[in-house]
Design a protein around this motif. Sequence first.
Motif, PDB file in Angstrom:
ATOM      1  N   SER A 268       0.860  -1.165   0.000  1.00 10.38           N
ATOM      2  CA  SER A 268       0.000   0.000   0.000  1.00 10.38           C
ATOM      3  C   SER A 268       0.910   1.232   0.000  1.00 10.38           C
ATOM      4  CB  SER A 268      -0.959  -0.046   1.192  1.00 10.38           C
ATOM      5  OG  SER A 268      -1.997   0.876   1.022  1.00 10.38           O
ATOM      6  N   GLU A 269       0.747   2.136   0.955  1.00  7.19           N
ATOM      7  CA  GLU A 269       1.583   3.347   1.010  1.00  7.19           C
ATOM      8  C   GLU A 269       2.867   3.142   1.812  1.00  7.19           C
ATOM      9  OE1 GLU A 269       0.784   6.119  -0.751  1.00  7.19           O
ATOM     10  OE2 GLU A 269      -0.898   4.917  -1.483  1.00  7.19           O
ATOM     11  N   LEU A 270       3.008   1.975   2.440  1.00  5.12           N
ATOM     12  CA  LEU A 270       4.179   1.713   3.272  1.00  5.12           C
ATOM     13  C   LEU A 270       5.361   1.252   2.428  1.00  5.12           C
ATOM     14  CD1 LEU A 270       2.543  -0.324   6.186  1.00  5.12           C
ATOM     15  CD2 LEU A 270       3.174   2.101   6.186  1.00  5.12           C
ATOM     16  N   ARG A 271       6.553   1.579   2.900  1.00  5.76           N
ATOM     17  CA  ARG A 271       7.779   1.034   2.337  1.00  5.76           C
ATOM     18  C   ARG A 271       8.446   0.238   3.450  1.00  5.76           C
ATOM     19  NH1 ARG A 271      11.200   5.514  -0.347  1.00  5.76           N
ATOM     20  NH2 ARG A 271      12.633   3.784  -0.156  1.00  5.76           N
ATOM     21  N   ILE A 272       8.711  -1.042   3.164  1.00  8.71           N
ATOM     22  CA  ILE A 272       9.214  -1.965   4.173  1.00  8.71           C
ATOM     23  C   ILE A 272      10.493  -2.596   3.634  1.00  8.71           C
ATOM     24  CG2 ILE A 272       8.658  -4.043   5.510  1.00  8.71           C
ATOM     25  CD1 ILE A 272       5.645  -3.172   4.934  1.00  8.71           C
TER      26      ILE A 272
ATOM     27  N   THR B 103       1.371 -10.398   4.479  1.00 11.83           N
ATOM     28  CA  THR B 103       2.108  -9.226   4.953  1.00 11.83           C
ATOM     29  C   THR B 103       1.165  -8.061   5.226  1.00 11.83           C
ATOM     30  OG1 THR B 103       3.814 -10.012   3.440  1.00 11.83           O
ATOM     31  CG2 THR B 103       4.225  -7.936   4.542  1.00 11.83           C
ATOM     32  N   ARG B 104       0.089  -7.955   4.447  1.00 13.22           N
ATOM     33  CA  ARG B 104      -0.868  -6.860   4.651  1.00 13.22           C
ATOM     34  C   ARG B 104      -1.481  -6.953   6.055  1.00 13.22           C
ATOM     35  NH1 ARG B 104      -1.841  -4.109   0.242  1.00 13.22           N
ATOM     36  NH2 ARG B 104      -3.795  -3.262   0.975  1.00 13.22           N
ATOM     37  N   ALA B 105      -1.843  -8.153   6.465  1.00  7.08           N
ATOM     38  CA  ALA B 105      -2.433  -8.315   7.800  1.00  7.08           C
ATOM     39  C   ALA B 105      -1.418  -7.975   8.884  1.00  7.08           C
ATOM     40  CB  ALA B 105      -2.943  -9.743   7.985  1.00  7.08           C
ATOM     41  N   ARG B 106      -0.164  -8.340   8.696  1.00  2.00           N
ATOM     42  CA  ARG B 106       0.873  -8.074   9.693  1.00  2.00           C
ATOM     43  C   ARG B 106       1.036  -6.575   9.928  1.00  2.00           C
ATOM     44  NH1 ARG B 106       1.263 -10.783  13.117  1.00  2.00           N
ATOM     45  NH2 ARG B 106       1.804 -12.642  12.004  1.00  2.00           N
ATOM     46  N   PHE B 107       0.762  -5.785   8.889  1.00  2.00           N
ATOM     47  CA  PHE B 107       0.891  -4.335   9.007  1.00  2.00           C
ATOM     48  C   PHE B 107      -0.464  -3.642   9.110  1.00  2.00           C
ATOM     49  CE2 PHE B 107       5.010  -5.610   7.557  1.00  2.00           C
ATOM     50  CZ  PHE B 107       5.860  -4.780   8.266  1.00  2.00           C
ATOM     51  N   ALA B 108      -1.472  -4.393   9.543  1.00  2.00           N
ATOM     52  CA  ALA B 108      -2.817  -3.869   9.817  1.00  2.00           C
ATOM     53  C   ALA B 108      -3.451  -3.186   8.605  1.00  2.00           C
ATOM     54  CB  ALA B 108      -2.786  -2.924  11.019  1.00  2.00           C
ATOM     55  N   LEU B 109      -3.189  -3.732   7.416  1.00  3.16           N
ATOM     56  CA  LEU B 109      -3.830  -3.248   6.196  1.00  3.16           C
ATOM     57  C   LEU B 109      -4.949  -4.203   5.823  1.00  3.16           C
ATOM     58  CD1 LEU B 109      -0.597  -2.380   4.196  1.00  3.16           C
ATOM     59  CD2 LEU B 109      -2.197  -0.754   5.226  1.00  3.16           C
ATOM     60  N   PRO B 110      -5.956  -3.737   5.095  1.00  2.00           N
ATOM     61  CA  PRO B 110      -7.060  -4.626   4.705  1.00  2.00           C
ATOM     62  C   PRO B 110      -6.554  -5.810   3.880  1.00  2.00           C
ATOM     63  CG  PRO B 110      -7.546  -2.341   4.123  1.00  2.00           C
ATOM     64  CD  PRO B 110      -6.133  -2.376   4.594  1.00  2.00           C
TER      65      PRO B 110
ATOM     66  N   LEU C 102       9.972 -18.910   3.939  1.00  2.00           N
ATOM     67  CA  LEU C 102       8.693 -18.216   3.960  1.00  2.00           C
ATOM     68  C   LEU C 102       8.677 -17.262   2.778  1.00  2.00           C
ATOM     69  CD1 LEU C 102       6.125 -17.710   5.808  1.00  2.00           C
ATOM     70  CD2 LEU C 102       7.418 -15.819   6.791  1.00  2.00           C
ATOM     71  N   ALA C 103       7.518 -17.083   2.172  1.00  2.00           N
ATOM     72  CA  ALA C 103       7.362 -16.068   1.132  1.00  2.00           C
ATOM     73  C   ALA C 103       6.440 -14.989   1.691  1.00  2.00           C
ATOM     74  CB  ALA C 103       6.764 -16.670  -0.133  1.00  2.00           C
ATOM     75  N   LEU C 104       6.749 -13.746   1.400  1.00  2.00           N
ATOM     76  CA  LEU C 104       5.907 -12.631   1.819  1.00  2.00           C
ATOM     77  C   LEU C 104       5.256 -12.016   0.597  1.00  2.00           C
ATOM     78  CD1 LEU C 104       8.196 -10.821   4.434  1.00  2.00           C
ATOM     79  CD2 LEU C 104       6.478 -12.593   4.830  1.00  2.00           C
ATOM     80  N   ALA C 105       3.952 -11.807   0.673  1.00  2.22           N
ATOM     81  CA  ALA C 105       3.222 -11.161  -0.414  1.00  2.22           C
ATOM     82  C   ALA C 105       3.407  -9.652  -0.299  1.00  2.22           C
ATOM     83  CB  ALA C 105       1.743 -11.528  -0.328  1.00  2.22           C
ATOM     84  N   ALA C 106       3.693  -9.000  -1.429  1.00  2.00           N
ATOM     85  CA  ALA C 106       3.886  -7.545  -1.440  1.00  2.00           C
ATOM     86  C   ALA C 106       3.304  -6.976  -2.723  1.00  2.00           C
ATOM     87  CB  ALA C 106       5.369  -7.218  -1.340  1.00  2.00           C
ATOM     88  N   ASP C 107       3.028  -5.684  -2.692  1.00  2.00           N
ATOM     89  CA  ASP C 107       2.496  -5.022  -3.878  1.00  2.00           C
ATOM     90  C   ASP C 107       3.558  -4.937  -4.976  1.00  2.00           C
ATOM     91  OD1 ASP C 107       0.288  -4.722  -2.279  1.00  2.00           O
ATOM     92  OD2 ASP C 107       0.448  -2.560  -2.080  1.00  2.00           O
ATOM     93  N   ALA C 108       4.808  -4.666  -4.585  1.00  2.00           N
ATOM     94  CA  ALA C 108       5.913  -4.570  -5.545  1.00  2.00           C
ATOM     95  C   ALA C 108       7.225  -4.522  -4.788  1.00  2.00           C
ATOM     96  CB  ALA C 108       5.772  -3.309  -6.395  1.00  2.00           C
ATOM     97  N   SER C 109       8.297  -4.983  -5.424  1.00  2.00           N
ATOM     98  CA  SER C 109       9.615  -4.730  -4.857  1.00  2.00           C
ATOM     99  C   SER C 109      10.046  -3.381  -5.420  1.00  2.00           C
ATOM    100  CB  SER C 109      10.608  -5.839  -5.197  1.00  2.00           C
ATOM    101  OG  SER C 109      10.830  -5.902  -6.576  1.00  2.00           O
ATOM    102  N   VAL C 110      10.630  -2.560  -4.587  1.00  2.00           N
ATOM    103  CA  VAL C 110      10.871  -1.180  -4.968  1.00  2.00           C
ATOM    104  C   VAL C 110      12.335  -0.892  -5.269  1.00  2.00           C
ATOM    105  CG1 VAL C 110      10.719   1.215  -4.156  1.00  2.00           C
ATOM    106  CG2 VAL C 110       8.899  -0.385  -3.620  1.00  2.00           C
ATOM    107  N   ASP C 111      13.210  -1.355  -4.379  1.00  2.00           N
ATOM    108  CA  ASP C 111      14.581  -0.880  -4.486  1.00  2.00           C
ATOM    109  C   ASP C 111      15.509  -1.735  -3.643  1.00  2.00           C
ATOM    110  OD1 ASP C 111      16.606   0.808  -5.273  1.00  2.00           O
ATOM    111  OD2 ASP C 111      15.886   2.559  -4.194  1.00  2.00           O
ATOM    112  N   LEU C 112      16.780  -1.606  -3.907  1.00  2.00           N
ATOM    113  CA  LEU C 112      17.813  -2.128  -3.020  1.00  2.00           C
ATOM    114  C   LEU C 112      18.407  -0.926  -2.309  1.00  2.00           C
ATOM    115  CD1 LEU C 112      19.567  -4.706  -5.369  1.00  2.00           C
ATOM    116  CD2 LEU C 112      17.872  -5.148  -3.590  1.00  2.00           C
ATOM    117  N   LEU C 113      18.664  -1.093  -1.034  1.00  2.00           N
ATOM    118  CA  LEU C 113      19.107   0.029  -0.218  1.00  2.00           C
ATOM    119  C   LEU C 113      20.334  -0.380   0.571  1.00  2.00           C
ATOM    120  CD1 LEU C 113      18.310   2.870   0.908  1.00  2.00           C
ATOM    121  CD2 LEU C 113      16.918   1.676   2.581  1.00  2.00           C
TER     122      LEU C 113
END
Length: 151
Positions: free
Chosen positions: A12-16, A58-65, A85-96
Amino acid sequence: MSSLGFLVFALSELRIALPLSSVERVLQAAALSTLPGAPASILGLLNFRGRAIPVGDTRARFALPRRRLRASDVLILCRSRSRDLALAADASVDLLDCTSEDIVATDALIPGLSHIPGVLPGPAGCVLIHDLDRFLGLDEQRQLEEALRSV
């Protein structure tokens, strides 16, 4: 100062961020098999090259719908101390890359966020560092082990 590497993903709007040392690869979302008896924090099982890998909500872990996986979503294959374990995400964004001095301890900001040990402040907003070993609570781990034994 030693350099630390992270994979940053969008939820969502979070970056993790996850430490690169725990990330195996990033895959496009795929169909999941159901896993009866699994905790609510598990969306299902991913068959990856013959390995049955639980997929965390992952959405539930971060209290997202909660929502169904979309074709545009990604699955981040990871290794915690105890399991794959695999984590579901909207997109991978970057390497930091950063140093430990760049990380602000979460307890200094908001006590009690055990699965978020630190935050990386930046010009585009904060990145939450996720502790993969704390994705599942003890009861959830036991419940998942039991469900996996029946597969």
